[in-house]
Structure formats: C-alpha cells, structure tokens
Design a protein around this motif. Structure first.
Motif, PDB file in Angstrom:
ATOM      1  N   ALA A 253       0.823  -1.210   0.000  1.00  0.00           N
ATOM      2  CA  ALA A 253       0.000   0.000   0.000  1.00  0.00           C
ATOM      3  C   ALA A 253       0.857   1.261   0.000  1.00  0.00           C
ATOM      4  CB  ALA A 253      -0.936  -0.016   1.207  1.00  0.00           C
ATOM      5  N   SER A 254       2.160   1.144   0.305  1.00  0.00           N
ATOM      6  CA  SER A 254       2.958   2.368   0.389  1.00  0.00           C
ATOM      7  C   SER A 254       4.052   2.450  -0.679  1.00  0.00           C
ATOM      8  CB  SER A 254       3.561   2.500   1.792  1.00  0.00           C
ATOM      9  OG  SER A 254       4.277   1.339   2.120  1.00  0.00           O
TER      10      SER A 254
ATOM     11  N   ALA B 121      -6.607   2.623 -11.620  1.00  0.00           N
ATOM     12  CA  ALA B 121      -7.269   3.588 -10.730  1.00  0.00           C
ATOM     13  C   ALA B 121      -8.440   2.910 -10.021  1.00  0.00           C
ATOM     14  CB  ALA B 121      -7.741   4.806 -11.510  1.00  0.00           C
ATOM     15  N   ARG B 122      -9.198   2.094 -10.749  1.00  0.00           N
ATOM     16  CA  ARG B 122     -10.335   1.408 -10.118  1.00  0.00           C
ATOM     17  C   ARG B 122      -9.860   0.399  -9.090  1.00  0.00           C
ATOM     18  NH1 ARG B 122     -14.451   0.514 -15.122  1.00  0.00           N
ATOM     19  NH2 ARG B 122     -15.060   2.687 -15.287  1.00  0.00           N
ATOM     20  N   LEU B 123      -8.751  -0.272  -9.393  1.00  0.00           N
ATOM     21  CA  LEU B 123      -8.242  -1.248  -8.429  1.00  0.00           C
ATOM     22  C   LEU B 123      -7.800  -0.563  -7.138  1.00  0.00           C
ATOM     23  CD1 LEU B 123      -6.242  -3.690 -10.715  1.00  0.00           C
ATOM     24  CD2 LEU B 123      -8.403  -4.115  -9.543  1.00  0.00           C
ATOM     25  N   TRP B 124      -7.302   0.671  -7.273  1.00  0.00           N
ATOM     26  CA  TRP B 124      -6.898   1.407  -6.069  1.00  0.00           C
ATOM     27  C   TRP B 124      -8.102   1.951  -5.325  1.00  0.00           C
ATOM     28  CZ3 TRP B 124      -2.456   1.668  -3.463  1.00  0.00           C
ATOM     29  CH2 TRP B 124      -1.253   1.382  -4.125  1.00  0.00           C
ATOM     30  N   GLY B 125      -9.255   1.989  -5.972  1.00  0.00           N
ATOM     31  CA  GLY B 125     -10.456   2.431  -5.267  1.00  0.00           C
ATOM     32  C   GLY B 125     -11.090   3.697  -5.803  1.00  0.00           C
ATOM     33  N   PHE B 126     -10.553   4.266  -6.879  1.00  0.00           N
ATOM     34  CA  PHE B 126     -11.243   5.399  -7.502  1.00  0.00           C
ATOM     35  C   PHE B 126     -12.465   4.851  -8.219  1.00  0.00           C
ATOM     36  CE2 PHE B 126      -6.903   6.912  -7.149  1.00  0.00           C
ATOM     37  CZ  PHE B 126      -7.068   8.219  -6.722  1.00  0.00           C
TER      38      PHE B 126
ATOM     39  N   ARG C  98      -4.795   7.604  -1.394  1.00  0.00           N
ATOM     40  CA  ARG C  98      -5.630   6.493  -1.810  1.00  0.00           C
ATOM     41  C   ARG C  98      -7.057   6.671  -1.308  1.00  0.00           C
ATOM     42  NH1 ARG C  98      -5.217   0.013  -0.581  1.00  0.00           N
ATOM     43  NH2 ARG C  98      -6.639  -0.469  -2.274  1.00  0.00           N
ATOM     44  N   PRO C  99      -8.039   6.457  -2.219  1.00  0.00           N
ATOM     45  CA  PRO C  99      -9.426   6.478  -1.743  1.00  0.00           C
ATOM     46  C   PRO C  99      -9.644   5.295  -0.795  1.00  0.00           C
ATOM     47  CG  PRO C  99      -9.291   6.388  -4.149  1.00  0.00           C
ATOM     48  CD  PRO C  99      -7.931   6.125  -3.630  1.00  0.00           C
ATOM     49  N   ARG C 100     -10.842   5.238  -0.229  1.00  0.00           N
ATOM     50  CA  ARG C 100     -11.161   4.129   0.664  1.00  0.00           C
ATOM     51  C   ARG C 100     -10.895   2.797  -0.034  1.00  0.00           C
ATOM     52  NH1 ARG C 100     -15.519   1.811   2.982  1.00  0.00           N
ATOM     53  NH2 ARG C 100     -16.782   2.317   1.154  1.00  0.00           N
ATOM     54  N   ARG C 101     -10.316   1.862   0.681  1.00  0.00           N
ATOM     55  CA  ARG C 101      -9.950   0.590   0.089  1.00  0.00           C
ATOM     56  C   ARG C 101     -11.181  -0.137  -0.438  1.00  0.00           C
ATOM     57  NH1 ARG C 101      -5.665  -3.801   1.749  1.00  0.00           N
ATOM     58  NH2 ARG C 101      -6.391  -5.369   0.296  1.00  0.00           N
ATOM     59  N   PRO C 102     -11.178  -0.482  -1.725  1.00  0.00           N
ATOM     60  CA  PRO C 102     -12.364  -1.148  -2.279  1.00  0.00           C
ATOM     61  C   PRO C 102     -12.458  -2.598  -1.802  1.00  0.00           C
ATOM     62  CG  PRO C 102     -10.655  -0.950  -3.945  1.00  0.00           C
ATOM     63  CD  PRO C 102     -10.108  -0.321  -2.699  1.00  0.00           C
ATOM     64  N   SER C 103     -13.664  -3.157  -1.887  1.00  0.00           N
ATOM     65  CA  SER C 103     -13.862  -4.536  -1.444  1.00  0.00           C
ATOM     66  C   SER C 103     -13.276  -5.499  -2.463  1.00  0.00           C
ATOM     67  CB  SER C 103     -15.360  -4.816  -1.304  1.00  0.00           C
ATOM     68  OG  SER C 103     -15.950  -4.782  -2.587  1.00  0.00           O
ATOM     69  N   GLY C 104     -13.098  -6.756  -2.038  1.00  0.00           N
ATOM     70  CA  GLY C 104     -12.600  -7.789  -2.934  1.00  0.00           C
ATOM     71  C   GLY C 104     -13.504  -7.964  -4.136  1.00  0.00           C
ATOM     72  N   VAL C 105     -14.811  -7.891  -3.891  1.00  0.00           N
ATOM     73  CA  VAL C 105     -15.773  -8.066  -4.988  1.00  0.00           C
ATOM     74  C   VAL C 105     -15.597  -6.946  -6.009  1.00  0.00           C
ATOM     75  CG1 VAL C 105     -18.211  -8.117  -5.591  1.00  0.00           C
ATOM     76  CG2 VAL C 105     -17.412  -9.250  -3.517  1.00  0.00           C
ATOM     77  N   SER C 106     -15.419  -5.730  -5.492  1.00  0.00           N
ATOM     78  CA  SER C 106     -15.237  -4.604  -6.405  1.00  0.00           C
ATOM     79  C   SER C 106     -13.951  -4.783  -7.219  1.00  0.00           C
ATOM     80  CB  SER C 106     -15.254  -3.315  -5.583  1.00  0.00           C
ATOM     81  OG  SER C 106     -14.331  -2.396  -6.077  1.00  0.00           O
TER      82      SER C 106
ATOM     83  N   ARG D 290       2.611  -6.379 -11.777  1.00  0.00           N
ATOM     84  CA  ARG D 290       1.982  -5.129 -11.309  1.00  0.00           C
ATOM     85  C   ARG D 290       0.809  -5.456 -10.397  1.00  0.00           C
ATOM     86  NH1 ARG D 290       2.925  -0.025 -12.094  1.00  0.00           N
ATOM     87  NH2 ARG D 290       3.562  -0.255 -14.242  1.00  0.00           N
ATOM     88  N   PHE D 291      -0.043  -6.396 -10.813  1.00  0.00           N
ATOM     89  CA  PHE D 291      -1.199  -6.724  -9.980  1.00  0.00           C
ATOM     90  C   PHE D 291      -0.762  -7.261  -8.619  1.00  0.00           C
ATOM     91  CE2 PHE D 291      -3.465  -7.705 -14.224  1.00  0.00           C
ATOM     92  CZ  PHE D 291      -3.711  -6.350 -14.417  1.00  0.00           C
ATOM     93  N   ARG D 292       0.314  -8.063  -8.652  1.00  0.00           N
ATOM     94  CA  ARG D 292       0.755  -8.658  -7.388  1.00  0.00           C
ATOM     95  C   ARG D 292       1.332  -7.626  -6.433  1.00  0.00           C
ATOM     96  NH1 ARG D 292       4.275 -13.607  -6.915  1.00  0.00           N
ATOM     97  NH2 ARG D 292       5.629 -12.465  -8.304  1.00  0.00           N
ATOM     98  N   SER D 293       1.839  -6.519  -6.989  1.00  0.00           N
ATOM     99  CA  SER D 293       2.407  -5.520  -6.081  1.00  0.00           C
ATOM    100  C   SER D 293       1.359  -4.491  -5.654  1.00  0.00           C
ATOM    101  CB  SER D 293       3.642  -4.851  -6.699  1.00  0.00           C
ATOM    102  OG  SER D 293       3.268  -4.037  -7.779  1.00  0.00           O
ATOM    103  N   LEU D 294       0.099  -4.717  -6.023  1.00  0.00           N
ATOM    104  CA  LEU D 294      -0.974  -3.822  -5.576  1.00  0.00           C
ATOM    105  C   LEU D 294      -1.646  -4.399  -4.335  1.00  0.00           C
ATOM    106  CD1 LEU D 294      -2.872  -3.022  -8.913  1.00  0.00           C
ATOM    107  CD2 LEU D 294      -1.343  -1.507  -7.660  1.00  0.00           C
ATOM    108  N   PRO D 295      -2.129  -3.507  -3.472  1.00  0.00           N
ATOM    109  CA  PRO D 295      -2.838  -3.993  -2.279  1.00  0.00           C
ATOM    110  C   PRO D 295      -4.285  -4.338  -2.612  1.00  0.00           C
ATOM    111  CG  PRO D 295      -2.615  -1.611  -2.200  1.00  0.00           C
ATOM    112  CD  PRO D 295      -1.978  -2.053  -3.477  1.00  0.00           C
TER     113      PRO D 295
END
Ligand SMILES: Nc1ncnc2c1ncn2[C@@H]1O[C@H](COP(=O)(O)OP(=O)(O)OP(=O)(O)O)[C@@H](O)[C@H]1O
Ligand SMILES: [Mg+2]
Lengths: 328, 267
Positions: A93-94, A118-123, B14-22, B106-111
């Motif tokens: 996350a950082s 951007a969507r994956l980060w939550g936008f 970062r916006p609020r962390r989205p859910s797994g489903v999202s 890239r996907f693996r290094s994302l939270p």
C-alpha cells in the motif's frame, strides 16, 4: 533533499522513521545461482538512490524482493516502516514498482490501462477516468490515450508504465532500469520526472547500468556486482575512493597499445584499463609526479603519445577499480 | 513534464480501500474490454460452435439416429458441454500471456484481494459461455431442436453449464500459471481434454463400446455433465443426475482454487 510529506508515519525507535528502505543481509538464490548475496541497504526518505551494476548483478532480484514480488531466502527488510515478510500488504500500500519490462495490457488503450489501475486502487466511476486523464496529460500521452498500447513506441510505453505507478502517490517508487532503451530526449524526460517526484518527497530507488545516470540523478549510489554490494556513497565519495587521480593516455599507433599498457602498469603499480576506442588507456595514479614520470617513460620507449590528461575518475573507472572488470 | 504537471500528480491519497468483490468486477470489466479490442477472439468463439453443431448434426445424424433432427435432440445438450469445456482454454492462455508480459507483477504488487484477477477471468469465461451457448441453442432451435424442459429447463441447464465451465476454468488457470507459453497451455490442456470429451456420451450412447471403454465413459465427469444437461433440457432430470454432474466441478474447485492462490502468491 526535501522532507517527505506523503506517507508520514510516526518514526519507530532511533532513525528508522527516517528511512524509506532498510535492508539487512538480503539474500536470494535460484538453484545454484546466488542472485543476491547478503545486501544491506539504507535509503533515507525523500532521496533518489541509485543501484548501479552490470547485467546479472542482481538489481532486478533485489528490487523484486523489496517490492514483495520475490521472497528473500535470508535477511530482512523494512519498507516505509513495514516489515517485508510480516506486513506485505502494508508494504504494497505504500510503494509502487515499475519493473524492468513494461507491465501493461497491450490490447487495451493507454487510458483503459490507467482506468483499470485507478479502479483497483479504489477510484470510482468518473474519478477513475479523471485520474487516468490527469496522468496521461502529465506524461504527455493525451494524444495517444485512445490507442492500444501495442501501437506505442518504447518511450511511450515507458512513460505509461511509470504513470501506472503513480495512480496513488507512493511513499517509495521502485524503478528498475527506467531509461534503458530510451533515446537521449526521452531519457532526459524521465530524469526530469524523477527529479520532480523526489522534490515533492517521493523516495526513489532506481537501478541503472548507466554510470552517468547514477552520477547525474542520485544523491547516493550503491554499486553491486555478483549479488554483493561492493561500494556505497555519493558520487564524489566513490570517485575519491578510487585514488587521487586518473591518467588517461591516447596512443597514436594501436599496435603499440600492449607495450604501452605494460609500461604504465610497471611504473604506476595499478591495473591499466583499455578504453572502448582501443587506442586509449587509463590508470590510477597516486600523484601527478608519478603520472608525468610514466608519460616520460612511454616516450622514452618510442611510443607516440597523441594525447594525455590527468583528471578525477569517471564512474566507469570507479566501477573498474572496484570490481576489476568493466561495467558492461 | 512541466512543473505544474508534476504537481498535478503528487500528494494523491488512496481512496477508501475497495472490497474484494469490487476488485474482481474491475478485472471482469477488463475481460469484457478484451472482446472489444481483440475481436478475433470473438470470431473463434462464434465460429467453432456453429461449425461443430452443423458438422456433427448433418454428418452423423442420419447414421446414428435416423435423421439429423432426431440426433440433434440427443446431441445438442452434449455439444454445449463440449463447447464450454474447450472454451475454458481462453482464460488459461490469456493468463499465461499476462504473466509472460509481467502484467501480473503489477497486480501482485498492488494492495488488492489476491484472487480478484482470477475472479475476473471467470467473468470473462461466463461471458464466453453465454455467447457460445446462445449461438448453439439458436442454431439448434432453427434446425428443429425442442427443449421439452421449457424455459425453466433451459435456464437451469445454462446454470449447470456455468458451473461446469467454472470447474474447468481452474484447470486452465493452473496450467496458465505453470506454463509460460500460451500455445503450450492450449496443446497440453487439449491433450488432457480430448480423451475426456470424446470418450464420453456427448456424441453417442456408450452401449456399443467395448466393456473397458464403457466403464470409463459412464463415470467420466463429462458424460455425467452431458446426461444432466439432457435431463434438464428435456425436463426429465433427477436431482441425482444434477448432483453427480456437480461433483466434478466441485472437486476441481476445491483442489485447484487453493493451488491457484498458492502458485500465484509463491514468490
Ligand atoms: N527467476 C530466475 N530464475 C533463475 N535465475 C534467475 C532468475 N532471476 C534471476 N536469475 C539469475 O540471478 C542473477 C541476477 O539476475 P538479475 O535479473 O537480478 O540481474 P540484473 O542485475 O537485474 O541484470 P540486468 O541488468 O540484466 O537486468 C542472474 O544470474 C540471473 O540469471
Ligand atoms: Mg534487471
């Protein structure tokens, strides 16, 4: 160096809070090959830090470990205060990582690639699109926004790949060979961007095979070779480590190059390095007098010296004197 | 990049962390985009079932069942199963390509939720199964196929079809994670699928097969799936038919979903 404003966290004990990356004895093995062989690294927050090393030195492996993509076989590290092994989620996350090779979806457009991230980060909805468009504009890609990435040039891909790492401003940005394969103009562009990011507090850990890149860009440089760190310091410190000066000699007749090298080596008691052009030699000297004596003996032996110069070593030469072999 | 542009980039929280489903839905959106940008894939997806349905119906129909129309009544639910089983290959190939391109790094290094990329692949699968299934059903109806189970039977059959596709999806996802060349994912997957699909009751009743083969065909999960599909579409399925047809997909999911996660997170 400006202080970091992003990702501010309460410092832990001692100076740890000031370090973006702190690694001890990191190790990674692939079968017989020890790719990274016990590396210690401390990267202060807000700094541009370069890892310099030739092909196969272990740069990518080190970056992959620090960005949670590869698991160390030994050692430990903290990134933005989070332990690599126990808190990989917090580390992710950082940070942001731009790998050596573009990690983009070639079928999608540049814009869709960024909207996806951007969507994956939550936008959500419109704000994801807005974020993508801001990034495209900042990286001069607006005109190509709706083209599939497979139609992009190398430089455009690189820019998009870096943009993809900045959807959310990271505490640490890992850049694995950010300018390899770029033309000089594109390279300058990436350098400007890196400096801009660092000025506003993003810590940057980059790898490079280009000595001038490390020299120009980084406040500190770690030189690695065969999985080990062989030197670290500012560019000035590394140069100082190599000796008081470097003597460069150009020989008129390429046939005499071996003879000239033997004479210089005998007189100056340092290993002589052959230049890329073939007719050039360079060697560490302990004093200007030694250098002039050496030139004199070349001339006495009937070797025609077309040019000579005494100066501080380039990073190339630093690398040579540290490792005993050339960088490339 | 100018200074003002740099400023536009910085300090983005970062916006609020989205859910797994999202997260998973975002990957599903990506799978859907692929149809738009790689229309060639759609061509395969549309042409293969049309070709198989027409060929088998008219080449074998008369000999096996007296007439193509009679045969279609038996064969259509089976060709749906065959198509879905083979269609699962796309996800595995796509995955292998993505891994090779470093996209998954890239996907693996994302939270994000670690299974989200795979859930996205499944969304793409469902879309493919729906497209191929609708085409086959339409051709069948045009040629005189009549689902006696009615709309309810057909809908239930399609749900079962998705379950079968879901189970098969894991096979190719695991292959995609293990094999770095997309073509090899396809060939090795088919090497394992061809005997399963052809040594089944999809095309013919096993009555005339040699004893050893018949035993295999009768327990082959593909046969069980085809039988349940026939039952549902003709309105004659027993609960047991459907239950045994679900064993295969369930076992595959239980075994391969954790394997997928392990292979993906292994580092
Ligand atoms: N996945 C892997 N499997 C086996 N060996 C590997 C793997 N990754 C790296 N290596 C080996 O580890 C060593 C270091 O590789 P690494 O990619 O880290 O070097 P590098 O400094 O990034 O080189 P380059 O400048 O060419 O990118 C090399 O000998 C390489 O062959
Ligand atoms: Mg590398």
């Amino acid at each position: 160096m400006t202080d970091t404003s992003t990702g501010t966290r309460l410092p832990r004990a001692g100076e740890e809070g000031l370090l973006a990356v702190s690694a001890r004895g990191l190790k990674k093995r692939f079968g017989e090959v020890v790719a990274v062989d016990g590396i210690d690294l401390d990267v202060p927050k807000g700094m541009i830090f370069a890892i310099l090393g030739p092909n196969g030195a272990g740069k990518t492996t080190l970056m992959r470990m620090l960005s949670t993509l590869a698991k160390p076989d030994g050692g430990s590290a903290a990134v933005m205060g989070h332990d690599l092994l126990n808190e990989p989620g917090e580390v992710r996350a950082s940070i942001a990582m731009t790998g050596q090779f573009a990690s983009l979806d070639e079928d999608l457009t540049g814009r869709d690639n960024l909207v996806l991230l951007a969507r994956l980060w939550g936008f959500r909805g419109r704000s994801a699109k807005q974020r993508a468009d801001d990034l495209l504009a900042a990286f001069d890609l607006s005109d190509a926004a709706t083209r599939q990435v497979k139609t992009y040039s190398g430089g455009m891909r690189r820019r998009l790949d870096i943009a993809a790492s900045l959807v959310v401003t990271p505490g640490v940005l890992f850049l694995d060979e950010p300018t390899t394969g770029l033309d000089p103009t594109a390279r300058q562009g990436v350098w400007r961007m890196i400096r801009g990011l660092a000025q506003s507090g993003v810590t940057i850990l980059l790898t490079t095979q280009y000595l001038d890149e490390a020299d120009q860009l980084a406040a500190r440089i770690a030189v690695i070779d065969k999985g080990r760190k062989i030197a670290e310091g500012t560019s000035r410190e590394l140069k100082a480590q190599t000796g008081s000066g470097f003597l460069h000699v150009a020989i008129h007749d390429p046939m005499q190059i071996e003879k000239a090298a033997a004479i210089l080596e005998a007189r100056l008691k340092h290993k002589v390095r052959r230049g890329v052009e073939g007719a050039e030699l360079s060697v560490t000297t302990d004093s200007p007098k030694d250098a002039s004596d050496a030139i004199a003996s070349l001339i006495d032996s009937g070797i025609e010296v077309s040019d000579f110069r005494l100066g501080s070593p380039s990073l190339d030469e630093v690398f040579f004197s540290l490792t005993g072999h050339d960088a490339s | 990049m100018t200074d003002t542009q740099t400023h536009a980039l910085l300090g983005i929280q970062r916006p609020r962390r989205p859910s797994g489903v999202s997260n998973a839905l975002v990957f599903g959106w990506r799978a859907a985009l692929k149809f738009k940008y790689v229309p060639e894939q759609l061509f395969d997806l549309v042409m293969t079932p049309i070709m198989f349905t027409l060929l088998f119906t008219f080449v074998f129909g008369g000999a096996l069942a007296g007439s193509p129309k009679e045969y279609l009544q038996f064969f259509l639910p089976g060709i749906l199963v065959q198509t879905v089983v083979f269609n699962a290959v796309y996800s595995g190939m796509g995955l292998s390509t993505d891994l090779g391109k470093g996209l998954f790094d890239r996907f693996r290094s994302l939270p994000i939720w670690p299974l989200a990329p795979f859930a996205g692949l499944m969304v793409g699968d469902v879309l493919r199964h729906l497209i191929a299934g609708a085409i086959i059903l339409s051709i069948g109806l045009m040629l005189g196929y009549r689902p006696e189970g009615g709309v309810f039977g057909v809908v239930a059959a399609f749900l079962l079809l998705f379950a079968i596709g879901f189970g098969m999806g894991w096979v190719f996802i695991v292959l995609g994670l293990l094999i770095s060349t997309p073509m090899t994912v396809m060939t090795s997957g088919f090497a394992f699928l061809f005997p399963l699909v052809f040594a089944s009751n999809i095309m013919v009743e096993p009555a005339t097969m040699p004893e050893w083969l018949r035993v295999f065909v009768e327990v082959n999960p593909v046969s069980l799936a085809a039988t349940a599909m026939r039952g549902l579409m003709s309105g004659a399925a027993s609960l047991q038919d459907v239950a045994v047809a679900l064993i295969g997909p369930a076992v595959l999911t239980i075994l391969l979903a954790p394997t997928t996660l392990w292979l993906y997170l292994r580092r």
